[in-house]
Design a protein around this motif. Structure first.
Motif, mmCIF file in Angstrom:
data_model
loop_
_atom_site.group_PDB
_atom_site.id
_atom_site.type_symbol
_atom_site.label_atom_id
_atom_site.label_comp_id
_atom_site.label_asym_id
_atom_site.label_seq_id
_atom_site.Cartn_x
_atom_site.Cartn_y
_atom_site.Cartn_z
ATOM 1 N N PHE A 1 38.717 -3.480 -33.297
ATOM 2 C CA PHE A 1 39.016 -3.655 -34.716
ATOM 3 C C PHE A 1 39.758 -4.980 -34.883
ATOM 4 N N PRO A 2 39.140 -5.978 -35.538
ATOM 5 C CA PRO A 2 39.751 -7.314 -35.582
ATOM 6 C C PRO A 2 41.055 -7.368 -36.363
ATOM 7 N N TRP A 3 41.272 -6.409 -37.263
ATOM 8 C CA TRP A 3 42.486 -6.406 -38.083
ATOM 9 C C TRP A 3 43.654 -5.691 -37.402
ATOM 10 N N LEU A 4 43.423 -5.136 -36.208
ATOM 11 C CA LEU A 4 44.469 -4.429 -35.475
ATOM 12 C C LEU A 4 44.904 -5.248 -34.264
ATOM 13 N N VAL B 1 46.400 -5.724 -30.318
ATOM 14 C CA VAL B 1 46.033 -5.102 -29.045
ATOM 15 C C VAL B 1 46.666 -3.718 -28.940
ATOM 16 N N TYR B 2 47.947 -3.619 -29.284
ATOM 17 C CA TYR B 2 48.648 -2.332 -29.227
ATOM 18 C C TYR B 2 47.935 -1.290 -30.074
ATOM 19 N N ASP B 3 47.627 -1.625 -31.310
ATOM 20 C CA ASP B 3 47.036 -0.647 -32.223
ATOM 21 C C ASP B 3 45.582 -0.326 -31.874
ATOM 22 N N ASN B 4 44.862 -1.303 -31.290
ATOM 23 C CA ASN B 4 43.517 -1.005 -30.804
ATOM 24 C C ASN B 4 43.564 0.017 -29.678
ATOM 25 N N ILE B 5 44.482 -0.187 -28.729
ATOM 26 C CA ILE B 5 44.600 0.760 -27.620
ATOM 27 C C ILE B 5 45.072 2.126 -28.112
ATOM 28 N N ALA B 6 45.956 2.113 -29.107
ATOM 29 C CA ALA B 6 46.551 3.356 -29.604
ATOM 30 C C ALA B 6 45.639 4.136 -30.542
ATOM 31 N N PHE B 7 44.530 3.555 -30.963
ATOM 32 C CA PHE B 7 43.727 4.129 -32.049
ATOM 33 C C PHE B 7 43.342 5.586 -31.776
ATOM 34 N N GLN C 1 51.974 -8.518 -21.982
ATOM 35 C CA GLN C 1 52.534 -9.627 -22.759
ATOM 36 C C GLN C 1 51.710 -9.971 -24.003
ATOM 37 N N PHE C 2 50.642 -9.202 -24.248
ATOM 38 C CA PHE C 2 49.739 -9.563 -25.344
ATOM 39 C C PHE C 2 49.548 -8.433 -26.363
ATOM 40 N N THR C 3 50.403 -7.424 -26.341
ATOM 41 C CA THR C 3 50.185 -6.268 -27.218
ATOM 42 C C THR C 3 50.315 -6.612 -28.698
ATOM 43 N N GLY C 4 51.004 -7.696 -29.029
ATOM 44 C CA GLY C 4 51.135 -8.107 -30.425
ATOM 45 C C GLY C 4 50.049 -9.054 -30.890
ATOM 46 N N HIS C 5 49.144 -9.449 -29.985
ATOM 47 C CA HIS C 5 48.067 -10.364 -30.343
ATOM 48 C C HIS C 5 46.913 -9.615 -31.018
ATOM 49 N N TYR C 6 46.093 -10.407 -31.730
ATOM 50 C CA TYR C 6 44.881 -9.878 -32.354
ATOM 51 C C TYR C 6 43.672 -10.289 -31.506
ATOM 52 N N PRO C 7 42.559 -9.542 -31.620
ATOM 53 C CA PRO C 7 41.395 -9.836 -30.764
ATOM 54 C C PRO C 7 40.946 -11.291 -30.776
ATOM 55 N N HIS C 8 41.008 -11.960 -31.938
ATOM 56 C CA HIS C 8 40.522 -13.338 -32.005
ATOM 57 C C HIS C 8 41.403 -14.305 -31.212
ATOM 58 N N GLY D 1 37.276 -11.944 -21.567
ATOM 59 C CA GLY D 1 37.716 -11.034 -20.525
ATOM 60 C C GLY D 1 38.898 -10.190 -20.963
ATOM 61 N N MET D 2 39.836 -10.781 -21.695
ATOM 62 C CA MET D 2 40.998 -10.045 -22.182
ATOM 63 C C MET D 2 40.589 -9.011 -23.226
ATOM 64 N N ARG D 3 39.649 -9.365 -24.085
ATOM 65 C CA ARG D 3 39.172 -8.389 -25.084
ATOM 66 C C ARG D 3 38.503 -7.203 -24.403
ATOM 67 N N GLN D 4 37.769 -7.469 -23.308
ATOM 68 C CA GLN D 4 37.146 -6.357 -22.610
ATOM 69 C C GLN D 4 38.190 -5.482 -21.923
ATOM 70 N N ARG D 5 39.285 -6.073 -21.495
ATOM 71 C CA ARG D 5 40.375 -5.273 -20.936
ATOM 72 C C ARG D 5 40.965 -4.339 -21.994
ATOM 73 N N VAL D 6 41.078 -4.846 -23.214
ATOM 74 C CA VAL D 6 41.561 -3.992 -24.309
ATOM 75 C C VAL D 6 40.593 -2.823 -24.514
ATOM 76 N N SER D 7 39.290 -3.108 -24.491
ATOM 77 C CA SER D 7 38.285 -2.053 -24.657
ATOM 78 C C SER D 7 38.406 -0.997 -23.567
ATOM 79 N N ILE D 8 38.626 -1.450 -22.336
ATOM 80 C CA ILE D 8 38.750 -0.511 -21.215
ATOM 81 C C ILE D 8 40.003 0.339 -21.382
ATOM 82 N N ALA D 9 41.115 -0.299 -21.750
ATOM 83 C CA ALA D 9 42.360 0.455 -21.958
ATOM 84 C C ALA D 9 42.201 1.460 -23.089
ATOM 85 N N ARG D 10 41.560 1.053 -24.176
ATOM 86 C CA ARG D 10 41.356 1.962 -25.319
ATOM 87 C C ARG D 10 40.502 3.164 -24.915
#
Length: 258
Positions: free
Chosen positions: A91-94, A96-102, A129-136, A141-150
């Motif tokens: 979700f581009p508007w969320l 990293v933290y909120d994407n994982i927490a969804f 160190q990136f939980t406050g960042h947005y996907p963009h 590779g980092m975005r795919q890590r978020v997907s895996i964590a989620r």
């Protein structure tokens, strides 16, 4: 213990070819995936790999046959199965933290418990160190890590992965494969991966399923002799790669027409 059972599954799509005829996408697919096994599915484009994954996820319904996850009939999407997509599907508007927490929030989990779990899984995938960042703001590779964590954070029985590293360059793809091995060593999980890469399948899998051209059937099931410890360019590695290449190349005699 079986985490996943696919029994005599057939999938027909109505009126999808140029002649307006039904398309038999999958025919008589049967698989048994044990708990904590890593299965990879290989085959030509159009052989039904992603269709099979969508059936397991519950996004599609088999025309016949049945699929069970931990002994329960799959008749739709469920928290016992999580999907990691090729295009990340964040979700581009969320953040990293909120994407994982969804998924945890959807479950109605309290904020303190959500924070504890998200913090653990952000660390697991190297994104503390990136939980406050947005996907963009992240690399592919980092975005795919978020997907895996989620996907992992909801503790699914089966993790489904649809060519999750295909969009990455060769260097990052190799790094993500190594990261996946590290993550699975720390967080045991049953995984079904769809990939076009023979090397990726060998590097990650306990079991490799080679499918025929459409209609997709199971042509061969190969057990990797040393899962996640195969050394490239050794005789054992080269032999299993040759075996898989020969199986896929041998599919020229199977018609794609329906």
């Amino acid at each position: 213990m079986l985490a996943l059972k696919v029994e005599k599954v057939k999938k027909i799509f109505p009126s999808l070819n140029s002649k307006g005829q039904e398309v038999l996408a999958l025919d008589d697919i049967s698989l048994e995936v044990n708990k904590n096994e890593f299965y990879s599915i290989l085959g030509h484009s159009g052989c039904g790999k992603t269709t099979l994954l969508n059936l397991i996820a519950g996004f599609e319904v088999p025309t016949s046959g049945r699929i069970e996850c931990a002994g329960k009939l799959v008749n739709g999407p469920g928290a016992d199965r999580s999907m990691v997509f090729q295009d990340y599907a964040l979700f581009p508007w969320l953040t990293v933290y909120d994407n994982i927490a969804f998924g945890l929030k959807i479950k109605g989990m309290g904020s303190s418990e959500v924070k504890q779990i998200v913090t653990r899984f952000a660390a697991l995938v190297g994104l503390s160190q990136f939980t406050g960042h947005y996907p963009h703001q992240l690399s592919g590779g980092m975005r795919q890590r978020v997907s895996i964590a989620r996907a992992l954070v909801v503790d699914p029985t089966v993790l489904l992965m649809d060519e999750p590293f295909a969009a990455l360059d060769a260097q990052n793809r190799g790094m993500m494969q190594a990261e996946m091995i590290r993550i699975l060593n720390e967080e045991s999980k049953t995984v079904v991966l769809v990939t076009h890469s023979i090397e990726e399948a060998i590097n990650l899998s306990d079991v490799i399923v080679v499918m025929t051209r459409r209609p997709g059937r199971v042509k061969e099931i190969i057990r990797v002799p040393e899962p996640r410890r195969m050394v490239e360019d050794t005789p054992a590695y080269l032999e299993i790669r040759r075996q898989i290449r020969d199986l896929i190349a041998g599919e020229h005699d199977v018609s794609e027409a329906v």
